[in-house]
Each structure stands twice: as C-alpha cells, then as structure tokens.
Design a protein around this motif. Structure first.
Motif, PDB file in Angstrom:
ATOM      1  N   ALA A  42      18.768  20.679 -19.830  1.00  0.00           N
ATOM      2  CA  ALA A  42      19.338  20.360 -18.516  1.00  0.00           C
ATOM      3  C   ALA A  42      19.534  18.855 -18.356  1.00  0.00           C
ATOM      4  O   ALA A  42      20.582  18.395 -17.877  1.00  0.00           O
ATOM      5  N   MET A  43      18.539  18.063 -18.773  1.00  0.00           N
ATOM      6  CA  MET A  43      18.658  16.621 -18.625  1.00  0.00           C
ATOM      7  C   MET A  43      19.715  16.045 -19.570  1.00  0.00           C
ATOM      8  O   MET A  43      20.446  15.111 -19.213  1.00  0.00           O
ATOM      9  N   ALA A  44      19.799  16.596 -20.772  1.00  0.00           N
ATOM     10  CA  ALA A  44      20.814  16.125 -21.723  1.00  0.00           C
ATOM     11  C   ALA A  44      22.218  16.383 -21.177  1.00  0.00           C
ATOM     12  O   ALA A  44      23.108  15.540 -21.310  1.00  0.00           O
ATOM     13  N   ILE A  45      22.422  17.544 -20.559  1.00  0.00           N
ATOM     14  CA  ILE A  45      23.712  17.859 -19.937  1.00  0.00           C
ATOM     15  C   ILE A  45      23.977  16.913 -18.760  1.00  0.00           C
ATOM     16  O   ILE A  45      25.095  16.425 -18.571  1.00  0.00           O
ATOM     17  N   ALA A  46      22.945  16.636 -17.979  1.00  0.00           N
ATOM     18  CA  ALA A  46      23.104  15.766 -16.809  1.00  0.00           C
ATOM     19  C   ALA A  46      23.591  14.377 -17.199  1.00  0.00           C
ATOM     20  O   ALA A  46      24.388  13.756 -16.488  1.00  0.00           O
TER      21      ALA A  46
END
Length: 810
Positions: free
Chosen positions: A153-157
């Motif tokens: 999720a953080m990598a996508i963000a």
C-alpha cells in the motif's frame, strides 16, 4: 513589501493547507473506528505477528536486530520478516508524513501523493484535490489494506510523485524534478515492495522512451542525456540508501524459493530464475474480468462475499439455518473469475473511466500515448496465463520479472495512469483548450462507450458469462445452492452495471452543463469530487469497513495459547514443534509460541521447501528427528494436544559414518533410507573439509550452552576427532563458526543442516550470524541517504528562495 509577500505566500499556500486538512478528514472519516482506539484486524498482520514474534521480542529486550529467526521453517534469515534499518534516513521522513496511525495515515499519504503529482503535471490545486480522491479511492488500495499488505500500500502511495518527478525533470525544471524523484523514490524503496517499484520503473522507462523520440525530433539530445544521467545518479543514491535491505534480499534470493532449485526434476515449467511459471501466473486477471474497472461486481466481487435478505441464496438457506442465515450469507464464494480466489475486484470508478475515455478523444501529444501504452502493457501482463505467449516473453527476457508472482498486480500501473489521464482531460477542458464541438464529440463518444457497456450488461448480464465457477461443485456441492448463487451473481452484475450507468450519466450531465456555461468551474470541480466519493466510497466499504476493526489488545495479541501450547511451553529447552493440525506453509500461529517446522512466508528457503515436499510431508521420521522436533501437536477428540517425540536428536550429535553423494538429487534421495543419528549425507563439494569416517566415541558429549537467534554456543568433550551435526539450517551467507575462538569451516549435511569437524578434547563452539550485507550495507545506507536528503533540502530551499525573490521583485 514584506507584508505583501506574506499575504501572497498565505494565498498560495491556502489551497495546499486545505488539501492537507481535507485528506486527513477523509482518511479518518473512512476509518472512523481508529478514532475510538480500535485497530485494523487483518490476516496478514496476524501472520506477521506470529512469524516475527521472536524477532520483536529480541529487539525489545536487546535493542538490536536478531537478523535470524528459528520460529518458522526450521530457521531462516529475518530480512523479509522483520528487520529495522534505522540507518536509512528516509525512515524518519516516512514517519513524519504519516499523520496518526495506519491505515488512515496510509490513505492520507496516498491522497497527498497523487495531489502533489497532479500539481507537478500542471493541474490546479482544486482539481488536484478531486483527482487525489479518484486515485486514492481505487478499490485495490483498500483491498490490500484489508488484507494487511501494508508495504505494498505504501509503495503504491509513493508511486505518483516519483513518475511526476521524472516528467518534471525532462519537461520543466531539471534539478527540482530530480529532487522530487529522489525524495519519493527513496520513500518507496524504504517501504520495500520491490514488485511495485519494478512496475513504477516500467512506467518510467516507457515515458523515457517517448521522451527520447521527442528529443530526437527536436534535436535536444544533449539536454536529454544530461537529465537522464542526473536521474541515473539519483537512482544510484536511492539504491544506496536502502542497500542493506536490497543486498540482504538479493543475497538471500539465490537460496529462497525465488531462486533456482538444484534439483533437476520438474524443471520443464521453470523460469530461468527458478520460479514455476504456474506459480508466477496463478493470480492472472481474466481478459473479460478487466471490465471490473468499470463494473465492480462483473465477476461476483469477493471469494467470501456478502448477500442480503433479498437474495435467492438467503431465501433458500433460511429454512435450514433460521437466525444464523445472516451470518452464512456474509461469507459466500461469489467470485467466479480466473483467479484462485480474491478479496475483491480492481475498480477504478465509473466516473473516472468516463473521464479517461474522454481523454482518449480530446488529449493530444506524447503524454497521452505514454499513458495509453503503459495501460495496455499493464493490462496484457495482468492477464498472465490467459495470454501466455506474452507473459513468457517477459518471464524469459525481461530482467527480474520472473522473481515476482501475482501478475494481476501490474494493474497498479493503470490505477495510476487512468485517473491521471482523466484529470489531464478535465484540466484541458477548464483551461479552455478544447473547442466546444470537440468536447461535445468526445463527451458523446465516451458516454456511448462507457455508459453503453454498463447499459448493455444491465440488460444482458449473461452476455459474456454463465456465472458458474470451476470450484462451485467442490465448495457448494448442492445443485440448488449452486443455481441460487449463480442467479445472485447475475443480480450483482446487473445491479452494479446499472449503478455505473447512473454515475456515468451524472458525470456526463455535469460536464454538459459546464460546456454550455450553465455551471461554473468551481462547481464542476466540486461536483466531480463529490461523484468520485459517492461512487467509490460505498464500493470500498464492501471490502474494508468497521467490522474489520477490533480492540487494540486483540490485534496486538492475535493468538491465544491452546492446552497443547501451554503443555509444550513448560519445557524451557531449545527444540522444534510440528503442528500436524495445520498446513505447514500456512501456520503462523505455531510460530507465535514455538520454534516451528512450519510457518507462513512467500519466500522460504528452497532447500527447506524441497525437504517439506519430499520428506516432512511424507512423514519421514529420520528427517523430522534430525530437525530436533521434540513435540508434535496432534488432533485428539477435535482438540489440539501435545505429544512428545522420543526420537528427536537434540541440538547436536556426533556421527561416525559419512556418505558422500555427487549432487543435490542424490543428497535428498539418500534421506529416504538413512539413520540420522549415525550417518551424515554430504555433497562431495564439502568433503575436503571433513573426513570420510570417524571413530565411534560412546562417551563423547556435545551440549548447547547458550541460545540466541544469532549466536549459539556449545561445549564438546571427546577422546577423538568427531563430526558434529547440528539441528540448524545451513545458510553460508553470514553464519560463521569458531572453535575456541578460532575460525572453523562448517559444511552442509543432510541436504539442509550444518556440520563441523571437532578435534579431540574439550572445546567451545560458537555459531554466530554476521552477514556482511547487513553490517557493511548499513554504513553505505547512512551515507547515501544523507547525501540524497541534503541534495533534496538544498534544491527545495533554493527553489523556495527563488520563488520568494520573484515575488519581492513583483
């Protein structure tokens, strides 16, 4: 003059401050249980807590990292489980950006990141706020949060501003663009989800190819090369900032399931990197399933979906289940697509899709074609085994691609590209760059395409499918129940298709009103923002809602000990446990309490997996005993009970016989018929470090005197030279042996264990885990991240100073 400058600064900063407040409000409104002190309860987080228990306890007690854990799969490096790398200074930037606690803080960062990306692409702040909602509320982001895939999720963000920074480097201000790219790429790499970073790189490479073509036409080759080398230098610094994790992961990769097995059988379906092609493509998106981006329940939704009291399934089950029917219909296999199972569909939003298609008609230039090519490539890759010729091309010829599974994850590329195209289209509209007739024409065609598809499936929901799943007979059995669920799947598709048609019509109507000057720009933007929220919020609530939250104590302590666990934990010696009541590869629970033969991890050691497949799962007691499996957990009267294994060989023992084999195939085969207490099976590559036989010393002693995950101490007493076998996993990239403080060469025996030749007499043996990748990598990470952040701070400071000076001159 100074007062005017301050007012100008406040006026310019106002929309950004408002955006920050708005995003925080939206994030915590959606995840409102967090305001009550509750935490998100997910299976993957519970599994993480199980597998990382020893590591977290060690960190708390010793204030340092264990680096190795024996809690799962006999023992493995902790690199991909839980290792804190505080030398990477991006850790502190990441913490500063996450206001509050997750998952709300993650959603906030996601919204803020796309907002910044749109600003970089030249979109005004107000439209950028609406666009941030369009990106942030894509269903996949919420589905992975619900599953507990936090690093993903953080990598996508962080993906949008990285790509936007590259765009800004080439098209606007080189140094500022490079600084933006470096900052957010550093943050993404710190989140550490290499697969998402890989897809980010693919998107960037496609952009650079288009940019190279453009600069060749304009003969601006030297500036292009200059910018490219600057970005390359930034990328090298970013890699250095997280070198510890990258180095450790790369090093471990050759020994993990992501590497290549030494066994020669069953190689016909392997990729060059070692992963099985079926394993890589197991989660392939169906070609027709791609319509979920427009109609969320096109394939039924979730594999554990929910129906209401008006459903045919509810009416069929109610006579049998009575008051319990409401619970039964909350966990039904509604998904009927190509994937083994799924938590929910990838839905970009009906309104977003309308605007994306509008962009296809009204946008011009290379940015449009970059987005189209990136989107099409990602879609084709997401189809995996449904377009195997194309997938094989990437598996065989594109570096690192064969290290990743779940090819449907490539849809993160259009998850970024689709709302970007949509917002760039609206940007052109509100800036008056699109002629009215072109806008009317584009709006008409985009409505016909998106609204038409939605309307067709409202009227003819069974046009492309019969609503049956391959697993229905096995999971449901009853023909009446299968028929009822198939009818409910059809109803779900029809309802969502009509729902999408309504939102498409509303968005088209709003745009029509604006184009005929019956609606002001600010109301157009506000209306789009409201439509994004109204469309996507309820869809995401299907997959992550208040029911996914629990009290903090329950989340922090996801497992409670059973009678069997309590019985075993009375023994405070060092041993392993084989829980036969759970799947070996799906058992994080046992790892929470014991050193387990099983575990839960997507990249266990390949040799251990070989051992599981050929021996442990087949009940080979010699192999189970050599792993010091002192206890079994067995099912007795439907209750887990502890059962002691008298054959466990302990922490270490001496063997008198050595059987040499020429290769891995012979080595693992030899474990079928051998006495682990007397014989060691040795690959001929290691034979130079040991003898071929040893005198039997019945009085020889070896004892574990101190256990630490990364340091194990033994005492020996023998009258002659002996070969000691240790019930510990052999991993040469870091484990070092000493005898009385002097380095000693240990070898691999029995396919997976360590062995060491011990001289006669009394000696102290120490095994210590000291991977160079960790200790050297930390220093490089500190220097690299410091240099990069100083560069970012300098460029940002210089840009701010120039901006203020320009205002003063004005």
């Amino acid at each position: 003059m100074k007062e005017t400058t301050i007012k100008q600064f406040i006026r310019k900063a106002y929309p950004h401050a408002l955006a920050t407040i708005l995003f925080l409000a939206i994030a915590y409104a959606y995840f409102s249980p967090q305001l009550e002190g509750k935490k998100l309860e997910t299976t993957d987080v519970a599994n993480f807590k199980g597998t990382s228990k020893e590591l977290r306890d060690y960190r708390e007690e010793h204030n340092e990292e264990a680096l190795w854990t024996n809690r799962l799969f006999g023992g493995m490096p902790a690199y991909l489980i839980s290792v804190k790398l505080e030398n990477n200074l991006f850790l502190y930037i990441n913490k500063a950006l996450q206001i509050g606690s997750r998952p709300a803080s993650y959603l906030f960062v996601c919204l803020l990141s796309f907002y910044l990306a749109l600003l970089i692409f030249g979109v005004n702040p107000w439209l950028s706020m609406a666009g941030a909602i369009a990106f942030g509320f894509s269903s996949y982001f919420f589905i992975i949060l619900g599953a507990g895939h936090m690093t993903k999720a953080m990598a996508i963000a962080y993906m949008p501003p990285i790509i936007a920074g590259v765009y800004y480097t080439y098209r606007k201000k080189m140094w500022l663009g490079a600084a933006i790219t470096g900052l957010f790429l550093g943050l993404q790499l710190k989140a550490f989800h290499p697969q998402i970073t890989y897809y980010t790189a693919i998107t960037i490479i496609i952009f650079i190819i288009f940019e190279a073509v453009r600069t060749r036409k304009t003969m601006e080759i030297v500036p292009f090369l200059k910018k490219s080398f600057l970005l390359l230098a930034i990328a090298i610094l970013v890699l250095g900032s997280d070198l510890t994790k990258l180095w450790m992961t790369y090093e471990y990769g050759d020994y993990s399931m992501r590497g290549k097995s030494e066994l020669t059988d069953h190689q016909e379906n392997k990729s060059k990197g070692g992963l099985d092609r079926e394993y890589i493509t197991a989660w392939s998106y169906g070609i027709d399933e791609t319509l979920t981006v427009l109609i969320p329940n096109f394939m039924g939704g979730s594999s554990h979906g929910s129906l209401d009291e008006n459903s045919e399934t509810y009416k069929l089950l109610e006579p049998s289940y009575g008051a319990q029917t409401n619970k039964v219909v909350k966990q039904l296999p509604l998904y009927f697509g190509d994937q083994p199972f799924t938590s929910g569909p990838v839905y970009f939003g009906a309104v977003v899709m309308l605007l994306f298609v509008l962009g296809l008609f009204i946008l011009k230039g290379q940015i449009k074609w970059w987005i189209i090519v990136s989107t099409l490539l990602a879609l084709m890759l997401s189809w995996g085994h449904n377009m195997m010729w194309f997938t094989n091309l990437f598996i065989d010829y594109f570096p690192i691609y064969d290290k990743f599974r779940t090819v449907s994850m490539t849809l993160v590329i259009p998850q970024f590209a689709v709302p970007l195209m949509a917002m760039l289209a609206i940007k052109q509209v509100i800036e008056g760059k699109i002629q009215k007739q072109d806008l009317f024409k584009g709006l008409k065609y985009s409505f016909i395409i998106t609204g038409g598809i939605a309307l067709v499936f409202t009227i003819f929901p069974g046009l492309l499918t019969n609503f049956s799943a391959a697993s229905d007979q096995q999971s449901l059995g009853n023909e009446q129940l299968i028929a009822a669920i198939e009818n409910d799947r059809m109803a779900l598709l029809r309802a969502d298709a009509f729902r999408s048609f309504i939102f498409i019509s509303l968005a088209a109507g709003v745009l029509l009103l604006y184009s005929t000057e019956k609606l002001k720009q600010k109301y157009l933007i506000a209306a789009l923002g409201v439509l994004f929220i109204a469309d996507m919020w309820p869809i995401n609530k299907r997959y992550i809602n208040d029911d996914n939250f629990a009290r903090e104590r329950k989340v922090n302590q996801p497992f409670t000990p059973t009678t069997a666990d309590r019985q075993i934990m009375q023994d405070d010696s060092y041993y392993r446990v084989y829980n036969t009541t759970a799947r070996l590869d799906q058992d994080a629970r046992t790892s929470y309490f014991h050193n387990s033969l099983g575990g839960y991890h997507g990249a266990k050691m390949q040799r251990y997996q070989d051992l599981v497949d050929r021996h442990i799962s087949q009940g080979n007691m010699q192999v189970i005993n050599m792993l010091n499996t002192k206890y079994f957990i067995v099912n007795q009267d439907n209750k887990p009970m502890a059962q002691q294994n008298p054959g466990a060989l302990g922490n270490a023992w001496f063997v008198s016989q050595v059987e040499t084999v020429p290769n891995a195939d012979e080595e693992i085969a030899a474990l079928k018929n051998f006495d682990a207490a007397k014989t060691a099976i040795v690959d001929e590559r290691f034979i130079d470090n040991i003898s071929t036989s040893y005198n039997n010393d019945s009085l020889a002693q070896i004892k574990l005197t101190k256990y630490d995950p990364k340091r194990m101490e033994y005492r020996t007493k023998t009258s002659t030279k002996q070969l000691a076998v240790f019930s510990e996993i052999f991993y040469p990239e870091g484990w070092q042996a000493t005898i009385d403080g002097e380095p000693a060469k240990h070898v691999r025996v029995n396919y997976i264990l360590r062995a060491l030749e011990v001289p006669a007499g009394e000696h102290s043996i120490v095994f210590e885990f000291k991977p160079k990748s960790y200790y050297t990598g930390r220093q490089i990470a500190l220097v690299s991240s410091l240099i990069l952040l100083l560069f970012v701070a300098f460029i940002f400071g210089k840009e701010l100073k120039e901006s203020l000076n320009d205002k003063n001159k004005g």
